[in-house]
Design a protein around this motif. Structure first.
Motif, short mmCIF file in Angstrom:
data_model
loop_
_atom_site.label_atom_id
_atom_site.label_comp_id
_atom_site.label_asym_id
_atom_site.label_seq_id
_atom_site.Cartn_x
_atom_site.Cartn_y
_atom_site.Cartn_z
N HIS A 6 34.47 -51.75 34.22
CA HIS A 6 33.86 -51.04 35.33
C HIS A 6 34.33 -49.79 35.28
O HIS A 6 35.26 -49.42 35.38
N TYR A 7 33.19 -48.68 35.25
CA TYR A 7 33.21 -47.24 35.24
C TYR A 7 32.62 -46.82 36.56
O TYR A 7 31.44 -47.26 37.03
N GLU A 8 33.53 -46.06 37.35
CA GLU A 8 32.58 -45.15 38.47
C GLU A 8 33.29 -43.68 38.48
O GLU A 8 34.29 -43.47 38.26
N LEU A 54 23.77 -50.64 35.07
CA LEU A 54 23.98 -49.17 35.10
C LEU A 54 23.41 -48.74 36.81
O LEU A 54 22.18 -49.31 36.90
N ARG A 55 24.11 -47.99 37.40
CA ARG A 55 23.42 -47.64 38.74
C ARG A 55 24.09 -46.07 39.09
O ARG A 55 25.16 -45.71 38.95
N ALA A 56 22.80 -45.38 39.55
CA ALA A 56 23.05 -43.97 40.05
C ALA A 56 22.95 -43.96 41.34
O ALA A 56 21.80 -44.47 41.77
N LEU A 70 27.78 -42.28 39.59
CA LEU A 70 27.48 -43.30 38.29
C LEU A 70 28.37 -44.35 37.90
O LEU A 70 29.46 -44.17 38.02
N GLU A 71 27.81 -45.54 37.86
CA GLU A 71 28.47 -46.61 37.65
C GLU A 71 28.08 -47.35 36.34
O GLU A 71 26.68 -47.60 36.44
N VAL A 72 28.81 -47.79 35.64
CA VAL A 72 28.51 -48.65 34.33
C VAL A 72 29.55 -49.76 34.48
O VAL A 72 30.66 -49.70 34.47
#
Length: 751
Positions: A708-710, A744-746, A674-676
């Motif tokens: 950025h979070y991953e 947001l990307r999954a 998950l990325e935000v």
């Protein structure tokens, strides 16, 4: 009208008129190209005034359909017939060669071997026709075509079944027509002249008279000065021996006896079938033929009838006034029956077959309650009827009609108009009488339509009846009538194939469009998807073809067990709609369904026929960025995140909240990556919640310092909900952050 005006026209949307071939008293013959098959054919366009001859329509329709089903290589093929505007048309085989009449006039009498070869081919064609109950009634040299490009010299095609009789003793028009003379005087049998009972033995007589001409170069009765005398000679006069008429022709005795037997005055004294006649010719060619009895008693050189001959043949004394009256009526009918049996020679060496006319809508004829009692539709594929006396308390009357014979690459459409007090349904049967499908998409008084019937199942009969609920009472109508219309023709491209309501499904292939219709408020179209879309974007596009808008159309994606993965009901009136389905996780799509939503069914109107004509196609695309879809302010409104695609959103104010959903995913994948991300120095808090337990799994914070979070979350069985909100800073002295955009990307974590 100017017959050349048809050149360049498209007849009935499939026959492009290329050139005028010939004209006749009944119309004109053109060379056409069937635009879908790219095949050259001949088309006869009959004069408009023939469309008013309503009394001929039922009989002609039956004859034309029967003749079109003949398959002997020695019978000219009839491909199609119908009505186009104010013109009736007949489509047939286009041949190259010359008529037997031309050959005889040029070359004189045929040698015995050549004549026998031609006669055997004629027997093959006529034997099949007789087995089907069809009598030609107008055999003559002009109607025998010798092809120049056939598989062997003198390859025969019999033309012009236009005066043919289809045996039906119950047909009042057939009975009436027996009072009139049809045919060509030189080759007519005695019973045909007397308007007696006609069967295949009349054609045997005609072939005998034709063979006489082939072998001798003379007519059997050719010295008479007028039609009346020729007909009288057929009735009263014995034929001369061929060897006396053409002594130099060296006609074998076996052929003399065989042709003499064909020319017997009484049908019982002739060969009884074309097969018998053919077998005798084969034996004669082999030198093995021996006919019981002798011809000497029946043949004579004298041409005048005698009392002893009349008595010998048990011939009724002729009524001269009656014969003259029928000859006059025959002359009038020659203006109705196409070409009076005369084929039209085309200057380029082509010949075509002529049938006859068109007419008005046909009426049902009881009994027709079962497929094996099916009536024949009229030439335009129409019929009218009444659902009358019921077959039982809950069993309504049923009217059955033959469907045109279609190929798997043709379209077949069936429609029946409504009756005010009945809910009609259509039942379709195959050639064995087995039920293929039941069409009941509409309601009381609204009729039924099935635009694309599946021709691969070989439908042969359609029956119209009333739909009666279980335990209900069937109705009866005394006056209200329905109208049935059947049409068919080559497909212009892929179409749906009814029934395809779930128990049977169509097939949708990627990259190619398919045409279909929702034929009523209860119609459902189901299409199978034959490829895998896992981890991809499935984009389905529906475009309307007619004027019905898409509002109320419900499209759904189903898995292989029939469970709905995703559904969408359209509320716009645009010409088209694109439906994007996220194909992720365990929910592998197997079917697409189209139907009217419940609200649309309630507002459906019969006056616009309720049909949505549409095209549908899909394509598979790589997963790319997707924008949020408002409203998405609650868990129930959460937008689905496509695996691998960036989901783009915008928090418009400090109180704004967006919800998204991450599917359960493929069970083979253990974790989700998950990325935000955030922009414009905004602070975003993303809370990941287990969709099944509603428990918070993790909180993800992104801001200007950490935009950025991953990370990873486990692949939960029910998937996740993600709550996205603005989180302002509470620290003193720091500038207050503002809401802004986020991403947001999954993705599946590959391990």
């Amino acid at each position: 009208s100017d017959q050349s005006a048809y050149i360049g026209k498209l007849v009935d949307e499939r026959y492009l008129v290329k050139s005028l071939i010939g004209r006749g008293g009944m119309g004109a013959v053109y060379c056409v190209e069937q635009i879908h098959l790219r095949k050259q054919m001949a088309i006869k366009l009959l004069h408009e005034n023939l469309l008013s001859k309503k009394q001929l329509i039922s009989r002609f329709t039956r004859e034309a359909r029967a003749i079109s089903r003949l398959s002997s290589p020695h019978t000219v093929m009839v491909y199609d017939f119908g009505r186009w505007g104010e013109v009736f048309y007949l489509v047939m085989e286009l041949l190259e060669g010359e008529p037997l009449d031309n050959m005889l006039n040029r070359d004189g009498p045929c040698p015995a071997n050549r004549a026998t070869a031609i006669l055997l081919q004629m027997c093959d064609s006529l034997a099949e026709a007789h087995r089907a109950g069809i009598v030609h009634r107008d055999l003559k040299p002009e109607n025998i075509m010798l092809l120049s490009d056939g598989p062997h010299p003198d390859f025969v095609k019999i033309l012009d079944f236009g005066l043919a009789k289809v045996e039906d003793v119950d047909d009042p028009y057939t009975i009436h027509s027996q009072k009139d003379i049809f045919g060509t005087p030189f080759y007519m049998s005695p019973e045909q002249i007397r308007a007696g009972e006609i069967d295949g033995r009349s054609d045997i007589y005609a072939v005998g008279a034709l063979a006489f001409r082939m072998l001798t170069g003379k007519q059997v009765f050719g010295n008479e000065s007028n039609t009346f005398d020729i007909l009288k000679a057929h009735l009263m006069q014995a034929p001369a021996k061929m060897s006396s008429v053409a002594p130099d022709a060296k006609i074998p005795q076996a052929l003399e006896e065989i042709i003499g037997k064909c020319l017997k005055k009484k049908p019982d004294d002739r060969f009884q079938t074309m097969e018998e006649f053919s077998a005798a010719l084969v034996q004669a060619r082999k030198g093995e033929f021996a006919l019981k009895g002798s011809l000497t008693d029946d043949s004579a050189d004298a041409q005048e009838p005698s009392a002893s001959l009349v008595a010998q043949h048990d011939i009724d004394p002729i009524d001269h006034e009656d014969l003259i009256d029928r000859v006059q009526r025959a002359s009038r009918w020659r203006n109705v029956w196409f070409a009076a049996g005369v084929a039209i020679f085309l200057g380029a060496g082509f010949w075509v077959l002529g049938l006859l006319n068109a007419g008005s809508i046909g009426e049902e004829s009881e009994p027709n309650d079962a497929p094996d009692q099916a009536n024949v539709l009229d030439v335009e594929g129409q019929a009218s009827g009444i659902i009358g006396e019921k077959r039982g308390p809950s069993l309504a009357d049923q009217d059955c009609f033959e469907l045109p014979k279609t190929q798997s690459d043709e379209e077949l459409s069936i429609a029946v108009s409504g009756m005010p007090t009945m809910d009609l349904e259509l039942r379709i049967f195959d050639e064995r009488g087995s039920l293929l499908s039941v069409m009941n998409h509409r309601g009381l008084g609204q009729g039924e339509v099935s635009r694309y019937v599946d021709t691969r199942t070989k439908p042969r009969v359609v029956c119209v009846t009333e739909y009666v609920v279980k335990g209900g009472v069937a109705g009866e109508s005394k006056s209200d009538a329905y109208r049935l219309k059947v049409s068919h023709g080559p497909k212009a491209g892929p179409t749906e194939a009814e029934p395809n309501d779930g128990s049977q499904v169509g097939e949708l292939r990627g990259g190619s469009s398919l045409r279909g219709t929702l034929d009523g408020p209860a119609d459902v179209d189901v299409f199978a998807l034959k490829e895998s879309f896992r981890g991809k974007m499935l984009r389905v596009k529906i475009e309307r073809v007619n004027n019905r808008d898409l509002r109320g159309l419900q499209a759904a994606l189903l898995d292989s067990s029939g469970r709905v993965i995703q559904a969408k009901t359209l509320d716009d009136q645009s010409q088209s709609a694109t439906l994007d389905f996220a194909v992720t996780g365990e929910q592998e799509p197997a079917k697409v369904t189209l139907r009217w939503a419940q609200t649309a069914r309630k507002t459906w109107k019969a006056d616009d026929h309720g049909q949505l004509a549409y095209t549908i196609w899909y394509r598979v695309e790589p997963v790319s960025e997707q924008g949020e879809q408002e409203p998405n302010d609650t868990p129930a409104q959460a937008g689905l995140v496509i695996m691998g695609a960036w989901h783009i959103g915008n928090l418009t104010d400090e109180a704004a909240v967006d919800w998204v959903k991450i599917d359960a995913g493929d069970p083979a994948m253990r974790r989700i990556r998950l990325e935000v991300q955030t922009s414009n120095k905004s602070r975003v808090l993303a809370t990941v919640i287990d969709a099944k337990s509603s428990q918070s799994i993790s909180e993800i914070k992104v801001n200007a310092n950490a935009p950025h979070y991953e990370g990873y979350i486990p692949n939960a069985g029910a998937g996740y909900l993600v709550r996205i909100e603005h989180k302002p800073s509470r620290a003193k002295g720091k500038r207050r952050s503002k809401p802004g955009r986020y991403r947001l990307r999954a993705r599946w974590a590959v391990e």
